[in-house]
Design a protein around this motif. Structure first.
Motif, PDB file in Angstrom:
ATOM      1  N   ASN A   1      17.360   7.892  -9.170  1.00  0.00           N
ATOM      2  CA  ASN A   1      17.914   7.882  -7.820  1.00  0.00           C
ATOM      3  C   ASN A   1      17.153   6.823  -7.014  1.00  0.00           C
ATOM      4  OD1 ASN A   1      18.793   8.342  -5.226  1.00  0.00           O
ATOM      5  ND2 ASN A   1      18.566  10.563  -5.325  1.00  0.00           N
ATOM      6  N   SER A   2      17.705   5.622  -6.956  1.00  0.00           N
ATOM      7  CA  SER A   2      16.990   4.508  -6.332  1.00  0.00           C
ATOM      8  C   SER A   2      16.795   4.708  -4.832  1.00  0.00           C
ATOM      9  CB  SER A   2      17.710   3.186  -6.601  1.00  0.00           C
ATOM     10  OG  SER A   2      18.997   3.206  -6.039  1.00  0.00           O
ATOM     11  N   VAL A   3      17.722   5.328  -4.158  1.00  0.00           N
ATOM     12  CA  VAL A   3      17.586   5.550  -2.715  1.00  0.00           C
ATOM     13  C   VAL A   3      16.397   6.467  -2.443  1.00  0.00           C
ATOM     14  CG1 VAL A   3      18.709   6.506  -0.674  1.00  0.00           C
ATOM     15  CG2 VAL A   3      20.047   5.176  -2.308  1.00  0.00           C
ATOM     16  N   LYS A   4      16.305   7.546  -3.201  1.00  0.00           N
ATOM     17  CA  LYS A   4      15.204   8.494  -3.024  1.00  0.00           C
ATOM     18  C   LYS A   4      13.865   7.835  -3.370  1.00  0.00           C
ATOM     19  CE  LYS A   4      13.659  13.037  -4.550  1.00  0.00           C
ATOM     20  NZ  LYS A   4      13.924  14.152  -5.460  1.00  0.00           N
ATOM     21  N   LEU A   5      13.845   7.025  -4.427  1.00  0.00           N
ATOM     22  CA  LEU A   5      12.594   6.401  -4.851  1.00  0.00           C
ATOM     23  C   LEU A   5      12.168   5.258  -3.928  1.00  0.00           C
ATOM     24  CD1 LEU A   5      13.024   6.548  -8.712  1.00  0.00           C
ATOM     25  CD2 LEU A   5      11.563   7.953  -7.257  1.00  0.00           C
ATOM     26  N   ARG A   6      13.117   4.600  -3.278  1.00  0.00           N
ATOM     27  CA  ARG A   6      12.744   3.566  -2.300  1.00  0.00           C
ATOM     28  C   ARG A   6      12.034   4.185  -1.100  1.00  0.00           C
ATOM     29  NH1 ARG A   6      17.983   0.617  -3.547  1.00  0.00           N
ATOM     30  NH2 ARG A   6      17.258  -1.001  -4.975  1.00  0.00           N
ATOM     31  N   GLU A   7      12.355   5.426  -0.804  1.00  0.00           N
ATOM     32  CA  GLU A   7      11.664   6.120   0.279  1.00  0.00           C
ATOM     33  C   GLU A   7      10.206   6.409  -0.085  1.00  0.00           C
ATOM     34  OE1 GLU A   7      13.994   9.615   0.994  1.00  0.00           O
ATOM     35  OE2 GLU A   7      15.631   8.488   1.945  1.00  0.00           O
ATOM     36  N   LYS A   8       9.897   6.393  -1.375  1.00  0.00           N
ATOM     37  CA  LYS A   8       8.532   6.649  -1.835  1.00  0.00           C
ATOM     38  C   LYS A   8       7.721   5.363  -1.989  1.00  0.00           C
ATOM     39  CE  LYS A   8       9.491  10.996  -4.084  1.00  0.00           C
ATOM     40  NZ  LYS A   8       9.157  11.857  -5.205  1.00  0.00           N
ATOM     41  N   GLU A   9       8.232   4.256  -1.479  1.00  0.00           N
ATOM     42  CA  GLU A   9       7.535   2.966  -1.592  1.00  0.00           C
ATOM     43  C   GLU A   9       6.110   3.029  -1.053  1.00  0.00           C
ATOM     44  OE1 GLU A   9       6.119  -0.938  -0.196  1.00  0.00           O
ATOM     45  OE2 GLU A   9       6.783   0.700   1.075  1.00  0.00           O
ATOM     46  N   PRO A  10       5.826   3.694   0.070  1.00  0.00           N
ATOM     47  CA  PRO A  10       4.431   3.773   0.530  1.00  0.00           C
ATOM     48  C   PRO A  10       3.513   4.474  -0.473  1.00  0.00           C
ATOM     49  CG  PRO A  10       5.925   4.393   2.296  1.00  0.00           C
ATOM     50  CD  PRO A  10       6.745   4.271   1.052  1.00  0.00           C
ATOM     51  N   PHE A  11       4.028   5.443  -1.216  1.00  0.00           N
ATOM     52  CA  PHE A  11       3.225   6.132  -2.221  1.00  0.00           C
ATOM     53  C   PHE A  11       2.900   5.198  -3.390  1.00  0.00           C
ATOM     54  CE2 PHE A  11       5.612   9.504  -0.076  1.00  0.00           C
ATOM     55  CZ  PHE A  11       4.570  10.318   0.351  1.00  0.00           C
ATOM     56  N   PHE A  12       3.899   4.398  -3.816  1.00  0.00           N
ATOM     57  CA  PHE A  12       3.666   3.427  -4.888  1.00  0.00           C
ATOM     58  C   PHE A  12       2.626   2.395  -4.443  1.00  0.00           C
ATOM     59  CE2 PHE A  12       8.266   4.428  -5.954  1.00  0.00           C
ATOM     60  CZ  PHE A  12       7.965   5.188  -7.073  1.00  0.00           C
ATOM     61  N   ARG A  13       2.773   1.913  -3.232  1.00  0.00           N
ATOM     62  CA  ARG A  13       1.845   0.905  -2.709  1.00  0.00           C
ATOM     63  C   ARG A  13       0.434   1.480  -2.590  1.00  0.00           C
ATOM     64  NH1 ARG A  13       4.380  -0.652   2.085  1.00  0.00           N
ATOM     65  NH2 ARG A  13       3.154   0.928   3.054  1.00  0.00           N
ATOM     66  N   ASP A  14       0.314   2.713  -2.120  1.00  0.00           N
ATOM     67  CA  ASP A  14      -0.988   3.363  -2.018  1.00  0.00           C
ATOM     68  C   ASP A  14      -1.624   3.511  -3.395  1.00  0.00           C
ATOM     69  OD1 ASP A  14      -3.045   4.933  -0.504  1.00  0.00           O
ATOM     70  OD2 ASP A  14      -2.301   6.544  -1.793  1.00  0.00           O
ATOM     71  N   ALA A  15      -0.844   3.887  -4.383  1.00  0.00           N
ATOM     72  CA  ALA A  15      -1.369   4.024  -5.750  1.00  0.00           C
ATOM     73  C   ALA A  15      -1.870   2.680  -6.278  1.00  0.00           C
ATOM     74  CB  ALA A  15      -0.285   4.588  -6.669  1.00  0.00           C
ATOM     75  N   LEU A  16      -1.159   1.604  -5.957  1.00  0.00           N
ATOM     76  CA  LEU A  16      -1.586   0.272  -6.382  1.00  0.00           C
ATOM     77  C   LEU A  16      -2.902  -0.122  -5.714  1.00  0.00           C
ATOM     78  CD1 LEU A  16      -1.177  -2.396  -7.856  1.00  0.00           C
ATOM     79  CD2 LEU A  16       0.323  -3.122  -5.983  1.00  0.00           C
ATOM     80  N   VAL A  17      -3.025   0.117  -4.429  1.00  0.00           N
ATOM     81  CA  VAL A  17      -4.255  -0.216  -3.709  1.00  0.00           C
ATOM     82  C   VAL A  17      -5.429   0.581  -4.268  1.00  0.00           C
ATOM     83  CG1 VAL A  17      -5.414  -0.052  -1.466  1.00  0.00           C
ATOM     84  CG2 VAL A  17      -3.091  -0.954  -1.602  1.00  0.00           C
ATOM     85  N   ARG A  18      -5.230   1.863  -4.496  1.00  0.00           N
ATOM     86  CA  ARG A  18      -6.309   2.698  -5.040  1.00  0.00           C
ATOM     87  C   ARG A  18      -6.721   2.231  -6.434  1.00  0.00           C
ATOM     88  NH1 ARG A  18      -7.109   7.709  -2.309  1.00  0.00           N
ATOM     89  NH2 ARG A  18      -5.595   7.980  -0.630  1.00  0.00           N
ATOM     90  N   ALA A  19      -5.751   1.925  -7.273  1.00  0.00           N
ATOM     91  CA  ALA A  19      -6.069   1.451  -8.627  1.00  0.00           C
ATOM     92  C   ALA A  19      -6.788   0.109  -8.582  1.00  0.00           C
ATOM     93  CB  ALA A  19      -4.791   1.344  -9.460  1.00  0.00           C
ATOM     94  N   GLY A  20      -6.364  -0.791  -7.686  1.00  0.00           N
ATOM     95  CA  GLY A  20      -6.974  -2.107  -7.579  1.00  0.00           C
ATOM     96  C   GLY A  20      -8.390  -2.071  -7.039  1.00  0.00           C
ATOM     97  N   HIS A  21      -8.728  -1.061  -6.263  1.00  0.00           N
ATOM     98  CA  HIS A  21     -10.093  -0.938  -5.756  1.00  0.00           C
ATOM     99  C   HIS A  21     -10.970  -0.126  -6.709  1.00  0.00           C
ATOM    100  CE1 HIS A  21      -8.297  -2.478  -2.072  1.00  0.00           C
ATOM    101  NE2 HIS A  21      -9.522  -2.786  -1.705  1.00  0.00           N
ATOM    102  N   ARG A  22     -10.369   0.791  -7.463  1.00  0.00           N
ATOM    103  CA  ARG A  22     -11.122   1.581  -8.432  1.00  0.00           C
ATOM    104  C   ARG A  22     -11.604   0.688  -9.573  1.00  0.00           C
ATOM    105  NH1 ARG A  22      -7.913   5.742  -8.533  1.00  0.00           N
ATOM    106  NH2 ARG A  22      -6.395   4.755  -9.888  1.00  0.00           N
ATOM    107  N   THR A  23     -10.705  -0.075 -10.144  1.00  0.00           N
ATOM    108  CA  THR A  23     -11.016  -1.026 -11.216  1.00  0.00           C
ATOM    109  C   THR A  23     -10.267  -2.312 -10.901  1.00  0.00           C
ATOM    110  OG1 THR A  23     -11.088   0.819 -12.775  1.00  0.00           O
ATOM    111  CG2 THR A  23     -10.985  -1.389 -13.702  1.00  0.00           C
ATOM    112  N   PRO A  24     -10.932  -3.291 -10.267  1.00  0.00           N
ATOM    113  CA  PRO A  24     -10.236  -4.523  -9.871  1.00  0.00           C
ATOM    114  C   PRO A  24      -9.575  -5.231 -11.049  1.00  0.00           C
ATOM    115  CG  PRO A  24     -12.384  -4.388  -8.842  1.00  0.00           C
ATOM    116  CD  PRO A  24     -12.316  -3.273  -9.854  1.00  0.00           C
ATOM    117  N   PHE A  25      -8.426  -5.802 -10.790  1.00  0.00           N
ATOM    118  CA  PHE A  25      -7.656  -6.514 -11.814  1.00  0.00           C
ATOM    119  C   PHE A  25      -8.121  -7.971 -11.894  1.00  0.00           C
ATOM    120  CE2 PHE A  25      -4.740  -3.254 -10.025  1.00  0.00           C
ATOM    121  CZ  PHE A  25      -4.741  -2.407 -11.116  1.00  0.00           C
ATOM    122  N   THR A  26      -9.407  -8.165 -12.122  1.00  0.00           N
ATOM    123  CA  THR A  26     -10.007  -9.500 -12.152  1.00  0.00           C
ATOM    124  C   THR A  26      -9.864 -10.099 -13.539  1.00  0.00           C
ATOM    125  OG1 THR A  26     -11.619  -8.786 -10.517  1.00  0.00           O
ATOM    126  CG2 THR A  26     -12.141 -10.775 -11.726  1.00  0.00           C
TER     127      THR A  26
END
Length: 145
Positions: free
Chosen positions: A67-92
């Motif tokens: 359900n793309s409409v429902k999942l687009r509403e969760k975009e802030p959650f996806f972005r937050d998960a990316l930020v947390r992962a990138g600070h936990r173990t940087p993608f250097t």
């Protein structure tokens, strides 16, 4: 009189034919389901020291049954998960401090996205674009002297 009516109707006939042709083209091309994340600045850390930020644009490709409409509403959650992962173990990347490790980022965010969206909803994660805050020349290795 008939001639004038035909001349006046000719542009309308041409416009209708063009509109019908464009409608047929749109029906043939399938639209993929995805969620585009707003740009995220990820840190580049070397030996515990911040050396750069890279702004990444990420697309989460969804399965056909999602359900793309429902999942687009969760975009802030996806972005937050990316930020947390990138600070936990940087993608250097060890060879370039101006780009992120795309394979590592995709793997980490795919795991997180599956937890957020649920099983069977996420097909893949792709880095569509990235740009560094500053271009960095790679440091020379220190001599063993």
């Amino acid at each position: 009189m008939l001639r004038r009516a035909l001349i006046a109707a000719a542009p309308l006939v041409l416009l209708a034919a063009a509109a019908e042709a464009s409608d047929k083209k749109e029906d043939k091309t399938p639209v993929g389901q995805y969620v585009d994340l707003s740009p995220v600045a990820l840190p580049i850390v070397v030996r515990g020291q911040l050396v750069n930020y890279v702004f990444v644009y990420v697309r989460i490709n969804l399965t056909n049954g999602a359900n793309s409409v429902k999942l687009r509403e969760k975009e802030p959650f996806f972005r937050d998960a990316l930020v947390r992962a990138g600070h936990r173990t940087p993608f250097t990347r060890p060879d370039d401090y101006s780009v992120v490790d795309e394979a590592g980022l995709s793997a980490a965010l795919t795991r997180e996205a599956i937890q957020i969206a649920g099983p069977g909803a996420v097909k893949s994660v792709v880095v569509t674009s990235q740009s560094p805050k500053k271009r960095i020349i790679m440091p020379r290795p220190k001599s063993a002297a």
